[in-house]
Design a protein around this motif. Sequence first.
Motif, PDB file in Angstrom:
ATOM      1  N   SER A  88       0.818  -1.224   0.000  1.00  0.00           N
ATOM      2  CA  SER A  88       0.000   0.000   0.000  1.00  0.00           C
ATOM      3  C   SER A  88       0.848   1.269   0.000  1.00  0.00           C
ATOM      4  O   SER A  88       0.302   2.373   0.042  1.00  0.00           O
ATOM      5  N   PHE A  89       2.178   1.148  -0.077  1.00  0.00           N
ATOM      6  CA  PHE A  89       3.036   2.334   0.021  1.00  0.00           C
ATOM      7  C   PHE A  89       2.747   3.400  -1.032  1.00  0.00           C
ATOM      8  O   PHE A  89       2.846   4.596  -0.735  1.00  0.00           O
ATOM      9  N   PRO A  90       2.351   3.045  -2.293  1.00  0.00           N
ATOM     10  CA  PRO A  90       2.076   4.119  -3.249  1.00  0.00           C
ATOM     11  C   PRO A  90       0.909   5.015  -2.824  1.00  0.00           C
ATOM     12  O   PRO A  90       0.888   6.205  -3.154  1.00  0.00           O
ATOM     13  N   ALA A  91      -0.066   4.450  -2.095  1.00  0.00           N
ATOM     14  CA  ALA A  91      -1.203   5.243  -1.640  1.00  0.00           C
ATOM     15  C   ALA A  91      -0.802   6.211  -0.540  1.00  0.00           C
ATOM     16  O   ALA A  91      -1.378   7.300  -0.420  1.00  0.00           O
ATOM     17  N   GLU A  92       0.173   5.858   0.262  1.00  0.00           N
ATOM     18  CA  GLU A  92       0.659   6.749   1.319  1.00  0.00           C
ATOM     19  C   GLU A  92       1.609   7.802   0.769  1.00  0.00           C
ATOM     20  O   GLU A  92       1.511   8.979   1.119  1.00  0.00           O
ATOM     21  N   PHE A  93       2.513   7.396  -0.103  1.00  0.00           N
ATOM     22  CA  PHE A  93       3.536   8.313  -0.616  1.00  0.00           C
ATOM     23  C   PHE A  93       3.251   8.681  -2.068  1.00  0.00           C
ATOM     24  O   PHE A  93       4.129   8.623  -2.928  1.00  0.00           O
ATOM     25  N   SER A  94       2.007   9.069  -2.334  1.00  0.00           N
ATOM     26  CA  SER A  94       1.589   9.373  -3.712  1.00  0.00           C
ATOM     27  C   SER A  94       2.273  10.617  -4.270  1.00  0.00           C
ATOM     28  O   SER A  94       2.319  10.810  -5.486  1.00  0.00           O
ATOM     29  N   GLU A 311      -9.133   7.865  -4.617  1.00  0.00           N
ATOM     30  CA  GLU A 311      -7.822   8.333  -5.087  1.00  0.00           C
ATOM     31  C   GLU A 311      -6.739   7.319  -4.738  1.00  0.00           C
ATOM     32  O   GLU A 311      -5.841   7.054  -5.538  1.00  0.00           O
ATOM     33  N   ARG A 312      -6.845   6.733  -3.551  1.00  0.00           N
ATOM     34  CA  ARG A 312      -5.850   5.743  -3.139  1.00  0.00           C
ATOM     35  C   ARG A 312      -5.923   4.485  -4.003  1.00  0.00           C
ATOM     36  O   ARG A 312      -4.908   3.926  -4.389  1.00  0.00           O
ATOM     37  N   ARG A 313      -7.156   4.047  -4.289  1.00  0.00           N
ATOM     38  CA  ARG A 313      -7.309   2.883  -5.173  1.00  0.00           C
ATOM     39  C   ARG A 313      -6.718   3.170  -6.545  1.00  0.00           C
ATOM     40  O   ARG A 313      -6.051   2.310  -7.152  1.00  0.00           O
ATOM     41  N   LYS A 314      -6.961   4.373  -7.042  1.00  0.00           N
ATOM     42  CA  LYS A 314      -6.442   4.752  -8.347  1.00  0.00           C
ATOM     43  C   LYS A 314      -4.914   4.720  -8.342  1.00  0.00           C
ATOM     44  O   LYS A 314      -4.282   4.230  -9.290  1.00  0.00           O
ATOM     45  N   THR A 315      -4.327   5.223  -7.272  1.00  0.00           N
ATOM     46  CA  THR A 315      -2.869   5.244  -7.166  1.00  0.00           C
ATOM     47  C   THR A 315      -2.296   3.830  -7.171  1.00  0.00           C
ATOM     48  O   THR A 315      -1.300   3.554  -7.862  1.00  0.00           O
TER      49      THR A 315
END
Length: 401
Positions: A88-94, A311-315
């Motif tokens: 899930s790191f891309p959703a946190e550090f988008s 937005e997080r899902r998209k990321t």
Amino acid sequence: MNGSTENKALVYTVKNLCKVCYTCVRECPVKAIKIINGQAEVIPERCIACGNCVKVCSQKAKVFRRSGKQVLDLLHGTDPVFACVAPSFPAEFSEISDPGVFVGMLRKLGFKYVIEVSFGADLVAAGYLKIFNDPQTGPKITSDCPAVVNYIEKYHPELANCLAPVSSPAMAVAKVIRKKYGKDSRMVFIGPCIAKKSESDYFDEVLTFSELREMFGENGVLQDNSDSSSFDPPYSGKGAMFPVNHGLLQTINKLEGFGKGEVITAEGKPKFMEAIRDFEAGILEGQHLELLCCDGCIQGPGMSKTSSIYERRKTISEYVKWKMAGLDAGKWKQEVDEYSDLDLSRSFEPSDQRLSDPLDSDVEKVLLSMGRKEASDMLNCGACGYETCREHAVAVVEGLA
């Protein structure tokens, strides 16, 4: 956080900050919070570490055990340290457009190796596919969410044997690292989950993403002063989809279904609990459950981002597409095959925390003391943290309120 922390509980109350607003009582799915001496305190043995109370406490009085100092001590030691990064790191550090820069920031902080936990998800997914396709195994509940596992062990202990005996992705990647790099490897798991800290037997320390952000800031680690770098092998594939809802099913190319032998998914506090109740009651006879305590790991309490779930899902989706486009499928399969004989089994330990139902007479006495004599007196407003006046009275009899 607070120098006067007197216990080692995973989630606890900073007493001078608690205003007793009852929000945490209302949001705790297992009523693991009691009011004592004018404070809303967590009952450690009842807590499933879901982090709901931490997320909803406006006064920042509900906190979790921090590990930043211990991780820095590891990084300043002589042994090389692995960063095991949750998918899930891309959703946190988008805000970091190049994943390589994020890896570089971890190396600048002091990590020698940076491994994607999603490779462990690739291995675990194969185990689940085997279970789902074998009619002899009986209906199973996924065991990759530690809060769900804690909930079943404590509040539905009879279902512990229905938990899939498969390691979580984090556990799996820890086993991979020990096989590939040596059994004495020092490892830090980094992810969005507070409950993952209960899997610390597999890691030297466990960090949430919010803690990692703090460490970056405190140690001057920025995008601008970090070189882009690549993750260390083994490289993952579609396991990077695990943190979103239906992530496991997408990884194994399986659709949700409602027939015998099919898989039902449920994410979030009310849904996963309802699914377990229906499973236990036999309403979902013959069906497997894929459960997450949060609305996907991208909504974990250890995340600091305020962006929407969409937005997080998209990321995550964009990252997985980018990742799969550059994946050497042959090399990936070779690495998966290399660990096909790795023991990814696990067991569970029921720890029944259910309270006995109080006598109706005792509950009625409490209701009378609260001025609840008639049906019209039952306001059921929820201000006390309980949905109904009767639930509040039961909690009083049980010593929770």
